[in-house]
Design a protein around this motif. Structure first.
Motif, short mmCIF file in Angstrom:
data_model
loop_
_atom_site.label_atom_id
_atom_site.label_comp_id
_atom_site.label_asym_id
_atom_site.label_seq_id
_atom_site.Cartn_x
_atom_site.Cartn_y
_atom_site.Cartn_z
N THR A 1 46.40 23.59 37.68
CA THR A 1 47.16 23.92 38.89
C THR A 1 46.83 25.28 39.47
O THR A 1 47.26 25.60 40.59
N VAL A 2 46.06 26.10 38.75
CA VAL A 2 45.73 27.44 39.23
C VAL A 2 44.31 27.48 39.77
O VAL A 2 43.51 26.56 39.56
N LYS A 3 43.98 28.58 40.46
CA LYS A 3 42.63 28.76 41.00
C LYS A 3 41.66 29.13 39.87
O LYS A 3 42.02 29.87 38.95
N TRP A 4 40.44 28.62 39.97
CA TRP A 4 39.38 28.99 39.04
C TRP A 4 38.27 29.70 39.82
O TRP A 4 38.02 29.39 41.00
N TYR A 5 37.60 30.61 39.14
CA TYR A 5 36.47 31.34 39.73
C TYR A 5 35.30 31.29 38.76
O TYR A 5 35.49 31.35 37.54
N GLY A 6 34.09 31.20 39.31
CA GLY A 6 32.91 31.03 38.48
C GLY A 6 31.93 32.17 38.56
O GLY A 6 32.29 33.31 38.85
N ASN A 7 30.66 31.86 38.34
CA ASN A 7 29.65 32.89 38.16
C ASN A 7 28.29 32.43 38.66
O ASN A 7 28.11 31.28 39.05
N SER A 8 27.30 33.32 38.58
CA SER A 8 25.98 33.04 39.12
C SER A 8 25.21 31.99 38.34
O SER A 8 24.29 31.37 38.88
N ALA A 9 25.55 31.77 37.08
CA ALA A 9 24.83 30.78 36.28
C ALA A 9 25.24 29.35 36.64
O ALA A 9 24.52 28.40 36.32
N VAL A 10 26.39 29.20 37.28
CA VAL A 10 26.88 27.87 37.64
C VAL A 10 26.60 27.54 39.10
O VAL A 10 26.44 26.37 39.47
N ALA A 11 26.53 28.54 39.95
CA ALA A 11 26.29 28.31 41.38
C ALA A 11 25.07 27.42 41.58
O ALA A 11 24.00 27.69 41.04
N LEU A 12 25.24 26.33 42.33
CA LEU A 12 24.18 25.36 42.66
C LEU A 12 23.72 24.55 41.46
O LEU A 12 22.66 23.91 41.52
N ASP A 13 24.51 24.54 40.39
CA ASP A 13 24.14 23.76 39.21
C ASP A 13 24.13 22.26 39.55
O ASP A 13 25.10 21.73 40.12
N LYS A 14 23.07 21.56 39.17
CA LYS A 14 22.95 20.15 39.55
C LYS A 14 23.83 19.25 38.70
O LYS A 14 24.29 18.20 39.17
N GLU A 15 24.08 19.63 37.45
CA GLU A 15 24.85 18.76 36.55
C GLU A 15 26.31 18.66 36.98
O GLU A 15 26.93 17.61 36.85
N LEU A 16 26.85 19.74 37.49
CA LEU A 16 28.26 19.73 37.89
C LEU A 16 28.50 18.76 39.04
O LEU A 16 29.45 17.97 39.01
N ILE A 17 27.64 18.79 40.04
CA ILE A 17 27.86 17.89 41.19
C ILE A 17 27.38 16.47 40.90
O ILE A 17 27.62 15.57 41.70
N SER A 18 26.74 16.27 39.76
CA SER A 18 26.31 14.93 39.35
C SER A 18 27.37 14.22 38.51
O SER A 18 27.20 13.05 38.16
N ASN A 19 28.43 14.94 38.17
CA ASN A 19 29.49 14.37 37.35
C ASN A 19 30.78 14.32 38.17
O ASN A 19 31.46 15.35 38.31
#
Length: 417
Positions: free
Chosen positions: A267-285
């Motif tokens: 329910t809360v906001k999440w923030y990420g990092n440069s190693a995940v930005a544009l990661d192909k596996e995340l948008i493939s799942n």
């Protein structure tokens, strides 16, 4: 520091006067003194493991760079050609060291990579002791910014990335942050730097959850995180004022798949990092991508100006991998150019000391796909802003979309633009 268009134009004119191109390469390299007919560089890439998305784009970038560099050498009448031996580090520091030792056994003196800070930290001593230059396109841990060593990084260290994330959190109304981070030099450095930046703004960073890079089942870590988030919500009385800061590589996918089973952290906001930005596996799942959308999850990455050269290189890499590459891939492309031009500037030597002296000089006079590659006293990229990318859905397809930019001004606090 953000360079204005006018400033860049002035710099470009000056460099052209002294003989350097403001585009693809040095027009007039130093005369070759008994050059090798083939110059072999090494590359340590995370082709498998938790950073494989970055490894794939980096390999495609180097393949393109080899083609373009050799075309340039042919065009200037040079008999020299370059080749790159790519080794898969499996995103494992121990394997990275083994692969570097293998490259050293082949007489290689300049290596593009490794890509992660944990790998750079592990191989650095061997590189320093054996006269091998490492040119990493993506290592950002601030503690590795060491003047005089054999590590050069064509991206800025993460000091300003941490500032950018902290500023975005604050402007989003977040006042309490609970970090969940990968327990290596990269995660530890970024967690500390972001904590310092957020607290300077007046925010609170709760003791978070640190996990081993080899973790596969995150139930224990997420249970602890969920408890801490629940306590923060109860204490501060507002879900919108609490955020989770995730420092992860490819394990972001299993983390999100398991995180959706916990009420508070969903329910809360999440923030990420440069190693995940544009990661192909995340948008493939799809389930993981949906969690990213539900929690916002903006991820910063080193930003570059969208010049004509950037467009040409980005398009070619995109064709090779079938998706937009991260900017660290373009930094890898530039890294090979800088390495080659440094070799030419020394007259074709394989002497480590000469190459070490030439490399920062060459980088300071080169404008590549990522713009001006000038380095600071620690051998890291001197300038850089940050783009934030978040997952979006378009007609059932998940994709990355740029949602914000953070501009870094010399001597002044960075700002969101």
């Amino acid at each position: 520091m953000a360079l204005t268009t006018k400033t860049i134009a002035v710099i470009a004119v000056i460099l052209l006067v002294v003989g350097f191109a403001a585009g693809w390469f040095l027009r007039t390299p130093a005369p070759e003194v008994a050059p090798q007919s083939e110059v072999v560089f090494g590359a340590l890439l995370s082709l498998t493991g938790s950073a494989s998305s970055m490894g794939e784009s980096g390999e495609a970038a180097l393949e393109l760079a080899v083609e373009d560099v050799n075309k340039h050498l042919l065009s200037i009448g040079s008999k020299t050609r370059i080749r790159v031996i790519v080794e898969d580090t499996k995103t494992d520091p121990a394997v990275a060291l083994e692969k570097l030792q293998s490259l050293a056994g082949k007489g290689i003196k300049v290596v593009i990579g490794p890509q992660s800070s944990a790998e750079v930290e592990t191989v650095k001593a061997y590189a320093d002791e054996n006269g091998i230059l490492l040119v990493s396109p993506s290592s950002v841990a601030p503690s590795l910014a060491i003047p005089g060593d054999n590590v050069f990084r064509l991206c800025p260290d993460a000091t300003h990335q941490a500032e950018a994330v902290a500023r975005l959190m604050w402007e989003d109304g977040v006042r309490v942050v609970i970090p969940l981070w990968r327990g290596d030099v990269w995660g530890d450095d970024l967690a500390k730097a972001t904590k310092d930046s957020f607290e300077e703004l007046g925010g609170t960073v709760v003791d978070g959850v640190r996990y081993s890079p080899t973790t596969e089942d995150f139930s224990t870590e997420l249970e602890s995180l969920n408890s801490k988030v629940s306590q923060a919500i109860a204490q501060y009385g507002d879900v919108d004022s609490v955020g989770v800061y995730l420092l992860a590589f490819g394990e972001v996918v299993p983390i999100f798949l398991q995180a959706q089973n916990y009420t508070s952290i969903s329910t809360v906001k999440w923030y990420g990092n440069s190693a995940v930005a544009l990661d192909k596996e995340l948008i493939s799942n799809p389930p993981a991508a949906q969690f990213a959308i539900r929690t916002g999850f903006p991820n910063p990455t080193y930003a570059v100006g969208k010049t004509e050269k950037y467009g040409l290189v980005e398009e070619q890499i995109r064709k090779k991998i079938g998706r937009p590459p991260d900017n660290y891939a373009l930094a890898a492309y530039d890294a090979l150019w800088v390495a080659t031009l440094s070799y030419l500037a020394t007259g074709g030597t394989n002497d480590s000391d000469a190459l070490k002296k030439a490399l920062p000089q060459t980088a300071g006079s080169y404008f590549g796909a990522t713009g001006w590659t000038a380095l600071n006293e620690a051998g890291d990229r001197k300038f850089g802003d940050y783009d934030f990318w978040a997952v979006r859905e378009d007609n059932g397809t998940f994709l990355w979309e740029r949602v914000a930019r953070f501009q870094v001004d010399s001597g002044l606090p960075g700002r969101r633009i």
